[in-house]
Every structure is written in structure tokens, then in C-alpha cells.
Design a protein around this motif. Structure first.
Motif, PDB file in Angstrom:
ATOM      1  N   THR A  73      43.857  -8.994 -43.619  1.00  0.00           N
ATOM      2  CA  THR A  73      44.842  -9.591 -42.725  1.00  0.00           C
ATOM      3  C   THR A  73      44.160 -10.361 -41.596  1.00  0.00           C
ATOM      4  N   SER A  74      43.088  -9.806 -41.079  1.00  0.00           N
ATOM      5  CA  SER A  74      42.392 -10.480 -39.978  1.00  0.00           C
ATOM      6  C   SER A  74      41.814 -11.818 -40.438  1.00  0.00           C
ATOM      7  N   TYR A  75      41.457 -11.910 -41.722  1.00  0.00           N
ATOM      8  CA  TYR A  75      41.000 -13.195 -42.264  1.00  0.00           C
ATOM      9  C   TYR A  75      42.138 -14.213 -42.275  1.00  0.00           C
ATOM     10  N   ILE A 126      37.186 -11.452 -35.990  1.00  0.00           N
ATOM     11  CA  ILE A 126      38.537 -10.933 -35.742  1.00  0.00           C
ATOM     12  C   ILE A 126      38.664  -9.597 -36.469  1.00  0.00           C
ATOM     13  N   SER A 127      39.009  -8.555 -35.723  1.00  0.00           N
ATOM     14  CA  SER A 127      39.104  -7.228 -36.335  1.00  0.00           C
ATOM     15  C   SER A 127      40.007  -6.324 -35.506  1.00  0.00           C
ATOM     16  N   GLN A 128      41.052  -5.843 -36.119  1.00  0.00           N
ATOM     17  CA  GLN A 128      41.934  -4.895 -35.439  1.00  0.00           C
ATOM     18  C   GLN A 128      41.114  -3.714 -34.950  1.00  0.00           C
ATOM     19  N   SER A 129      40.352  -3.109 -35.868  1.00  0.00           N
ATOM     20  CA  SER A 129      39.635  -1.867 -35.559  1.00  0.00           C
ATOM     21  C   SER A 129      38.370  -2.104 -34.749  1.00  0.00           C
ATOM     22  N   GLY A 130      37.765  -3.270 -34.931  1.00  0.00           N
ATOM     23  CA  GLY A 130      36.462  -3.517 -34.327  1.00  0.00           C
ATOM     24  C   GLY A 130      35.341  -2.764 -35.024  1.00  0.00           C
ATOM     25  N   GLU A 131      35.627  -2.185 -36.195  1.00  0.00           N
ATOM     26  CA  GLU A 131      34.638  -1.356 -36.899  1.00  0.00           C
ATOM     27  C   GLU A 131      34.368  -1.808 -38.332  1.00  0.00           C
ATOM     28  N   THR A 132      35.080  -2.781 -38.826  1.00  0.00           N
ATOM     29  CA  THR A 132      34.945  -3.176 -40.233  1.00  0.00           C
ATOM     30  C   THR A 132      33.507  -3.601 -40.548  1.00  0.00           C
ATOM     31  N   ALA A 133      32.903  -2.922 -41.534  1.00  0.00           N
ATOM     32  CA  ALA A 133      31.474  -3.117 -41.792  1.00  0.00           C
ATOM     33  C   ALA A 133      31.144  -4.560 -42.180  1.00  0.00           C
ATOM     34  N   GLY A 148      49.765   2.876 -39.310  1.00  0.00           N
ATOM     35  CA  GLY A 148      49.933   2.483 -40.710  1.00  0.00           C
ATOM     36  C   GLY A 148      48.694   1.733 -41.192  1.00  0.00           C
ATOM     37  N   VAL A 149      48.290   2.013 -42.450  1.00  0.00           N
ATOM     38  CA  VAL A 149      47.131   1.306 -42.991  1.00  0.00           C
ATOM     39  C   VAL A 149      47.407  -0.206 -43.041  1.00  0.00           C
ATOM     40  N   ALA A 150      48.633  -0.569 -43.355  1.00  0.00           N
ATOM     41  CA  ALA A 150      48.987  -1.992 -43.402  1.00  0.00           C
ATOM     42  C   ALA A 150      49.037  -2.550 -41.983  1.00  0.00           C
ATOM     43  N   ALA A 151      48.299  -3.612 -41.747  1.00  0.00           N
ATOM     44  CA  ALA A 151      48.343  -4.263 -40.436  1.00  0.00           C
ATOM     45  C   ALA A 151      49.695  -4.957 -40.288  1.00  0.00           C
ATOM     46  N   SER A 152      50.380  -4.724 -39.182  1.00  0.00           N
ATOM     47  CA  SER A 152      51.665  -5.411 -38.961  1.00  0.00           C
ATOM     48  C   SER A 152      51.683  -6.031 -37.569  1.00  0.00           C
ATOM     49  N   LEU A 195      49.546 -10.314 -49.558  1.00  0.00           N
ATOM     50  CA  LEU A 195      48.650  -9.160 -49.363  1.00  0.00           C
ATOM     51  C   LEU A 195      49.456  -7.916 -48.987  1.00  0.00           C
ATOM     52  N   LYS A 196      50.395  -8.117 -48.034  1.00  0.00           N
ATOM     53  CA  LYS A 196      51.185  -6.970 -47.573  1.00  0.00           C
ATOM     54  C   LYS A 196      51.959  -6.370 -48.732  1.00  0.00           C
ATOM     55  N   LEU A 197      52.592  -7.240 -49.528  1.00  0.00           N
ATOM     56  CA  LEU A 197      53.416  -6.732 -50.626  1.00  0.00           C
ATOM     57  C   LEU A 197      52.562  -5.978 -51.636  1.00  0.00           C
ATOM     58  N   LYS A 198      51.408  -6.536 -52.027  1.00  0.00           N
ATOM     59  CA  LYS A 198      50.617  -5.816 -53.040  1.00  0.00           C
ATOM     60  C   LYS A 198      50.060  -4.521 -52.475  1.00  0.00           C
ATOM     61  N   GLU A 199      49.661  -4.544 -51.220  1.00  0.00           N
ATOM     62  CA  GLU A 199      49.052  -3.371 -50.591  1.00  0.00           C
ATOM     63  C   GLU A 199      50.004  -2.176 -50.534  1.00  0.00           C
ATOM     64  N   ILE A 200      51.251  -2.418 -50.155  1.00  0.00           N
ATOM     65  CA  ILE A 200      52.142  -1.266 -49.958  1.00  0.00           C
ATOM     66  C   ILE A 200      53.104  -1.013 -51.115  1.00  0.00           C
TER      67      ILE A 200
HETATM   68  O1  M6R Z   1      40.237  -3.648 -38.701  1.00  0.00           O
HETATM   69  P1  M6R Z   1      40.148  -4.971 -39.362  1.00  0.00           P
HETATM   70  O2  M6R Z   1      41.110  -5.975 -38.826  1.00  0.00           O
HETATM   71  O3  M6R Z   1      38.741  -5.520 -39.355  1.00  0.00           O
HETATM   72  O4  M6R Z   1      40.526  -4.706 -40.889  1.00  0.00           O
HETATM   73  C1  M6R Z   1      40.384  -5.725 -41.844  1.00  0.00           C
HETATM   74  C2  M6R Z   1      41.114  -5.388 -43.104  1.00  0.00           C
HETATM   75  O5  M6R Z   1      40.544  -4.246 -43.717  1.00  0.00           O
HETATM   76  C3  M6R Z   1      42.602  -5.122 -42.858  1.00  0.00           C
HETATM   77  O6  M6R Z   1      43.210  -6.212 -42.224  1.00  0.00           O
HETATM   78  C4  M6R Z   1      43.340  -4.855 -44.172  1.00  0.00           C
HETATM   79  O7  M6R Z   1      43.377  -6.030 -44.943  1.00  0.00           O
HETATM   80  C5  M6R Z   1      44.748  -4.341 -43.870  1.00  0.00           C
HETATM   81  N1  M6R Z   1      44.938  -3.025 -44.431  1.00  0.00           N
HETATM   82  C6  M6R Z   1      45.834  -5.230 -44.377  1.00  0.00           C
HETATM   83  O8  M6R Z   1      47.101  -4.748 -44.089  1.00  0.00           O
END
Ligand code: M6R
Length: 353
Positions: free
Chosen positions: A55-57, A97-104, A148-152, A229-234
Motif C-alpha cells: 500500500t505504501s508503494y 514511505i512506511s506505515q510501520s517504519g520497520e519494513t525490511a 488491522g493488517v490491511a492498511a486503511s 490489493l485490498k480486495l485480494k488481501e482480505i
Molecule cells: O509498514 P509499511 O507501510 O512499510 O508496510 C508495507 C506493506 O507491507 C503494507 O502496506 C501491506 O501492503 C499492507 N498489508 C496492505 O494493506
């Protein structure tokens, strides 16, 4: 807790007005159309490389377009590919760009860029995260915790913060005067959609489809990718997103009466007319069309269903249209009884490459 919602994802979808208000608080001034993101405004990059995953991409693709529209060369890279085959950085600012700031994958792309002498910035939701600590600069999206695992809501926050960033560092007054008021209206406009969306009925209608397509052009293109992406993920259903103009270069061969096509149809300019042409192409193959539209083009004439969004600037329309798609995905997944907050095989934060 879930505050009465069945899932964290639905709660977080509904938290978007508040998350966006937080993101904008103290950062935009409507009278003067000015944007305040502190010292970051001094960055004035002559080139920008965005790196991100998932999602961040999609947010990165949107951000790159903002800078290109402001005349600054900018590109979005999948972080895993950037680290594999790094492009020359020159004087570019590299933005992770990263929600978590931890994505490897994103971390290693940023480290690669840093080792090549680039200045780095992270756009993140997470204060004190590894990216926050390692990058030269940080711009927080201030969405609040996302369970939620899905980014919203964080995707909405990313798009909004990217507007602040491009306006403060690259854009002219005239653009800011058009965009700032529409950003200010975003929380209210998202609320209108949440209060009146027909997404659940659309989800009911199409939950048995075999495959779902999403198309969009310009700022709506990353939203089409995000919708898929959202639809396939959830939901674990097959979904693909395409640039609207790319359909006839291959994917159109897959389109038939069993392939609902969600089309982002926004505005009444040349882009909208071209997208309308793409909608006619799929309609001619008997595909059901769901138009996500502000009603300023003829999309509803060719659509079987309409998901309305308020009239606004195309950049803000991306956030609004995405809310409709989030709701469709959520309701399809819910009707199929999926594990919405923790989809199989996925983790909220992906800390391995
Ligand atoms: O924490 P990040 O933004 O770096 O995460 C990147 C992806 O793993 C994250 O956006 C993932 O695609 C989501 N689960 C989508 O909903």
C-alpha cells in the motif's frame, strides 16, 4: 477495543476523518493557502526517489506524480527492487514511505541510498521506529495506531501528507490555492461517504464474481492498484488493478460478463474523457461496470452501479474514491466470512526481506 465495530479494519476505515484532521492540524492555512511542515520545507529537492512496499508503494506512485506535476523529476520504486538494482541517486532526496517504519525491504533500500550519499526522509506513522531514527528527516502522517493488517486510514494519511510535502517544497501558489481548500474539506467529505455509501449493496451484488478489475488514470491509477490489493488481501479473491489506458494492451482479453470492473471516473477533463473511453471498451464486452465517480462525466451512463464521491480536486478525489473501494473490499470479505483483521499468510509489519 473495536468500539462496537465487528473488525478493526472497519473501525479504522471510520477513523479516517479524524486521522485526516490530525494530519492537517496546524499544517495548512486556508486564507493564505500556506503549508507549514517546519524545516522540511527547506529541503526543496531537485529530484525525488520514493521507495516503499504494498500500500505504501501505491502512495509512493501518487507522491511521485505530485512532484512530477510540480516540475520535479520523481519516481516510485518497489523497495525490494530498489535494493536489488539501485538507480543512480544524483542529488535526489530518497523518501521511504512506511506505515510501520520497520519494513525490511524499505529499510534496506533506504540504507542502500544512504550508502550512496543520498539524503533520506521517511514518511511514517510510527514515532521512534527504525526509519524514524535512521533517516535524516521524518514527516509523520499522524493517523493513530492501525491494528488491522490491511492498511486503511494510513493510506489516506500518506496521500494527504504527500500533498503537504509537495506543496511545501515544490509547488506554486496557484496550485496551493486550488488544493489547500480541498484538503481542508477532506475529513468532512470522507464522513459524507461513510454516512451514505452504497458499497455494501455493491459488495452483495458482486460477491460471487471470479475476478475483479480496477482501473484508473493519473492520480486515480494508484487507487486502482490499491483497490485490487485490498480486495485480494482480505477476501482472497482474484483482483487486478490497471492503468485505464493499459487495458487494451492485454488485460482486456480477460474481460467478460463475469469480470466486474471498478472504474475511477473523476472530473470532466481530457483524462476523464479518456477513462470514459476505457469504460466503454469494457462495457462493450458485457463486463459489469461500477463507476466511482463525482458525477462530472458520463460514467454513470455506462455503469451498472455507481459509488458517488463529492466533487473535489482530483488529488483529493483519490482519497475519497479509495474510501469507497475500502468499503467494497471490506463487505465482500465480510460476506465471505474471511479473517479480515488477520488475513492468512500476512503480517502487519514485514521484517524480513
Ligand atoms: O509498514 P509499511 O507501510 O512499510 O508496510 C508495507 C506493506 O507491507 C503494507 O502496506 C501491506 O501492503 C499492507 N498489508 C496492505 O494493506
Amino acid at each position: 477495543g473495536k468500539s462496537g465495530y465487528d473488525h478493526f479494519m472497519l473501525k479504522e476505515i471510520h477513523e479516517q476523518p479524524r486521522a485526516l484532521r490530525q494530519c492537517l492540524r496546524g499544517r495548512v492555512e486556508e486564507q493564505t493557502a500556506s503549508v507549514d511542515i517546519g524545516d522540511l520545507a527547506d529541503l526543496a529537492p531537485t529530484g525525488v526517489q520514493f521507495v516503499a512496499c504494498g500500500t505504501s508503494y501505491h502512495a509512493a506512485m501518487y507522491g511521485a506524480q505530485l512532484f512530477r506535476d510540480a516540475g520535479v523529476p520523481a519516481q516510485a520504486f518497489l523497495a525490494s527492487e530498489y535494493a536489488t538494482s539501485p538507480p543512480p541517486v544524483g542529488n535526489s532526496l530518497v523518501v521511504g514511505i512506511s506505515q510501520s517504519g520497520e519494513t525490511a525491504d524499505t529499510l534496506s533500500a533506504l540504507r542502500e541510498a544512504e550508502s550512496r550519499g543520498a539524503r533520506t526522509l521517511t514518511l511514517t506513522n510510527t514515532v521512534g521506529s527504525t526509519m524514524d531514527r535512521e533517516c535524516d528527516h521524518t514527516l509523520y502522517i499522524r493517523s493513530g495506531p492501525e491494528i488491522g493488517v490491511a492498511a486503511s486510514k494510513t493510506f489516506a494519511g500518506q496521500l494527504t501528507a504527500l500533498n503537504l510535502f509537495s506543496m511545501a517544497t515544490a509547488e506554486r501558489n496557484s496550485t496551493r490555492r486550488d488544493v489547500v481548500p480541498e484538503l481542508r474539506k477532506l475529513p468532512g467529505n470522507v464522513q459524507k461517504i461513510l454516512d451514505s455509501s452504497s458499497a455494501e449493496a455493491v459488495a452483495d451484488y458482486y460477491e460471487d464474481a471470479e475476478s475483479y478489475f480496477f482501473i484508473g488514470r493519473g492520480y486515480q491509477y494508484p487507487v486502482a492498484l490499491e483497490g485490487a490489493l485490498k480486495l485480494k488481501e482480505i477476501s482472497y479473491e482474484h483482483a487486478e488493478g490497471f492503468a485505464a489506458g493499459e487495458l487494451k494492451h492485454g488485460p482486456l482479453a480477460l474481460v467478460d460478463e463475469n469480470t466486474p470492473v471498478f472504474a475511477m471516473a473523476v472530473g470532466d477533463d481530457e483524462k476523464a474523457r479518456k477513462t470514459l473511453g476505457n469504460i466503454k471498451e469494457v462495457e462493450a464486452r458485457d463486463a459489469p461496470v461500477v463507476a466511482v465517480t463525482d458525477g462530472r462525466n458520463d460514467a454513470e451512463r455506462y455503469a451498472d452501479h455507481v459509488l458517488e464521491i463529492p466533487e473535489t480536486h482530483p488529488r483529493a478525489a483519490a482519497v475519497l474514491g479509495n474510501v469507497q473501494l475500502q468499503l467494497v473490499s471490506y463487505h465482500i470479505a465480510d460476506q465471505l466470512g474471511r479473517s479480515i483483521d488477520k488475513p492468512r499468510n500476512l503480517a502487519k509489519s514485514v521484517t524480513v526481506e
